[in-house]
Design a protein around this motif. Structure first.
Motif, PDB file in Angstrom:
ATOM      1  N   ASP A 157       4.385   5.591  -5.348  1.00 49.49           N
ATOM      2  CA  ASP A 157       4.512   5.558  -6.809  1.00 49.49           C
ATOM      3  C   ASP A 157       3.486   6.458  -7.501  1.00 49.49           C
ATOM      4  OD1 ASP A 157       6.585   3.737  -6.543  1.00 49.49           O
ATOM      5  OD2 ASP A 157       5.361   1.990  -7.094  1.00 49.49           O
ATOM      6  N   ALA A 158       2.358   6.681  -6.842  1.00 51.76           N
ATOM      7  CA  ALA A 158       1.290   7.513  -7.416  1.00 51.76           C
ATOM      8  C   ALA A 158       1.329   8.931  -6.855  1.00 51.76           C
ATOM      9  CB  ALA A 158      -0.062   6.867  -7.133  1.00 51.76           C
ATOM     10  N   LYS A 159       2.517   9.411  -6.575  1.00 50.81           N
ATOM     11  CA  LYS A 159       2.669  10.750  -5.991  1.00 50.81           C
ATOM     12  C   LYS A 159       1.966  11.784  -6.876  1.00 50.81           C
ATOM     13  CE  LYS A 159       6.199  13.757  -4.040  1.00 50.81           C
ATOM     14  NZ  LYS A 159       7.624  13.860  -3.705  1.00 50.81           N
ATOM     15  N   PRO A 160       1.065  12.565  -6.294  1.00 53.95           N
ATOM     16  CA  PRO A 160       0.325  13.551  -7.088  1.00 53.95           C
ATOM     17  C   PRO A 160       1.207  14.724  -7.509  1.00 53.95           C
ATOM     18  CG  PRO A 160      -0.276  13.709  -4.783  1.00 53.95           C
ATOM     19  CD  PRO A 160       0.659  12.544  -4.909  1.00 53.95           C
ATOM     20  N   SER A 161       0.713  15.484  -8.455  1.00 53.74           N
ATOM     21  CA  SER A 161       1.494  16.612  -8.983  1.00 53.74           C
ATOM     22  C   SER A 161       1.835  17.630  -7.899  1.00 53.74           C
ATOM     23  CB  SER A 161       0.742  17.284 -10.136  1.00 53.74           C
ATOM     24  OG  SER A 161      -0.513  17.753  -9.686  1.00 53.74           O
ATOM     25  N   ARG A 162       0.980  17.765  -6.900  1.00 53.14           N
ATOM     26  CA  ARG A 162       1.256  18.704  -5.807  1.00 53.14           C
ATOM     27  C   ARG A 162       2.255  18.127  -4.809  1.00 53.14           C
ATOM     28  NH1 ARG A 162      -3.542  20.258  -2.773  1.00 53.14           N
ATOM     29  NH2 ARG A 162      -2.134  21.768  -1.855  1.00 53.14           N
ATOM     30  N   GLY A 163       2.568  16.854  -4.960  1.00 56.58           N
ATOM     31  CA  GLY A 163       3.555  16.202  -4.104  1.00 56.58           C
ATOM     32  C   GLY A 163       3.188  16.265  -2.634  1.00 56.58           C
ATOM     33  N   ASN A 164       4.166  16.593  -1.801  1.00 53.73           N
ATOM     34  CA  ASN A 164       3.985  16.605  -0.358  1.00 53.73           C
ATOM     35  C   ASN A 164       2.949  17.622   0.102  1.00 53.73           C
ATOM     36  OD1 ASN A 164       5.996  14.736  -0.429  1.00 53.73           O
ATOM     37  ND2 ASN A 164       7.572  16.052   0.421  1.00 53.73           N
ATOM     38  N   ALA A 165       2.589  18.563  -0.750  1.00 56.60           N
ATOM     39  CA  ALA A 165       1.585  19.568  -0.409  1.00 56.60           C
ATOM     40  C   ALA A 165       0.166  19.012  -0.541  1.00 56.60           C
ATOM     41  CB  ALA A 165       1.745  20.800  -1.288  1.00 56.60           C
ATOM     42  N   ASP A 166       0.018  17.838  -1.100  1.00 56.81           N
ATOM     43  CA  ASP A 166      -1.293  17.215  -1.254  1.00 56.81           C
ATOM     44  C   ASP A 166      -1.645  16.519   0.070  1.00 56.81           C
ATOM     45  OD1 ASP A 166      -3.315  15.177  -1.804  1.00 56.81           O
ATOM     46  OD2 ASP A 166      -3.009  15.722  -3.909  1.00 56.81           O
ATOM     47  N   ASP A 167      -2.471  17.184   0.861  1.00 56.11           N
ATOM     48  CA  ASP A 167      -2.782  16.676   2.200  1.00 56.11           C
ATOM     49  C   ASP A 167      -3.475  15.324   2.185  1.00 56.11           C
ATOM     50  OD1 ASP A 167      -1.618  18.801   3.532  1.00 56.11           O
ATOM     51  OD2 ASP A 167      -3.488  19.924   3.733  1.00 56.11           O
ATOM     52  N   GLU A 168      -4.384  15.119   1.258  1.00 48.54           N
ATOM     53  CA  GLU A 168      -5.096  13.834   1.207  1.00 48.54           C
ATOM     54  C   GLU A 168      -4.119  12.681   0.966  1.00 48.54           C
ATOM     55  OE1 GLU A 168      -8.562  11.591  -1.361  1.00 48.54           O
ATOM     56  OE2 GLU A 168      -8.519  13.774  -1.352  1.00 48.54           O
ATOM     57  N   ARG A 171       0.825  -1.217   0.000  1.00 45.56           N
ATOM     58  CA  ARG A 171       0.000   0.000   0.000  1.00 45.56           C
ATOM     59  C   ARG A 171       0.854   1.259   0.000  1.00 45.56           C
ATOM     60  NH1 ARG A 171      -5.493  -0.258   3.269  1.00 45.56           N
ATOM     61  NH2 ARG A 171      -6.166  -2.355   2.804  1.00 45.56           N
ATOM     62  N   ILE A 172       1.878   1.262   0.847  1.00 45.64           N
ATOM     63  CA  ILE A 172       2.752   2.433   0.919  1.00 45.64           C
ATOM     64  C   ILE A 172       3.448   2.646  -0.410  1.00 45.64           C
ATOM     65  CG2 ILE A 172       4.872   3.354   1.972  1.00 45.64           C
ATOM     66  CD1 ILE A 172       3.894   1.979   4.620  1.00 45.64           C
TER      67      ILE A 172
END
Length: 116
Positions: free
Chosen positions: A89-100, A83-84
């Protein structure tokens, strides 16, 4: 003389991978899960029972010694690793700023802000 219990080499690898991926200390994970699980029915007589899954299972495995692992614990570790890794691997475009996204990882005991 104390005899050491021999473990399957695969269990050794899973143990190491699990502890590399789950990089949040158990007390910090517990506090996070309590926060995530808070709500109208939270904090009953035994707050640990109200922790969200699979975080509660991961927390349970973190409290164990390697030689005390059950088959179920090994499955929890495999599932957490998968899961991790899938979320990383599916890191969103906002990266670490994507709280969800970051909170989904924290629910599994992985903090992307922790340097390896």
């Amino acid at each position: 003389m104390v005899r050491e219990k021999r473990l399957d080499p695969e269990v050794e690898v899973i143990w190491d991978d699990f502890h590399a991926q789950v990089n949040v200390p158990s007390e910090q994970l517990r506090q996070w899960l309590l926060t995530r699980g808070s709500g109208e029915e939270a904090f009953g007589p035994n707050p640990d029972l109200n922790l969200p899954e699979p975080g509660r299972q991961i927390l349970h495995v973190l409290s164990k010694r390697k030689v005390d692992l059950t088959r179920e614990d090994i499955e929890v570790m495999r599932d957490a690793i998968d899961r991790i890794q899938s979320l990383v691997d599916a890191k969103p475009s906002r990266g670490n700023a994507d709280d969800e996204w970051r909170h989904s990882l924290l629910d599994l005991g992985h903090d992307v802000l922790v340097e390896r």
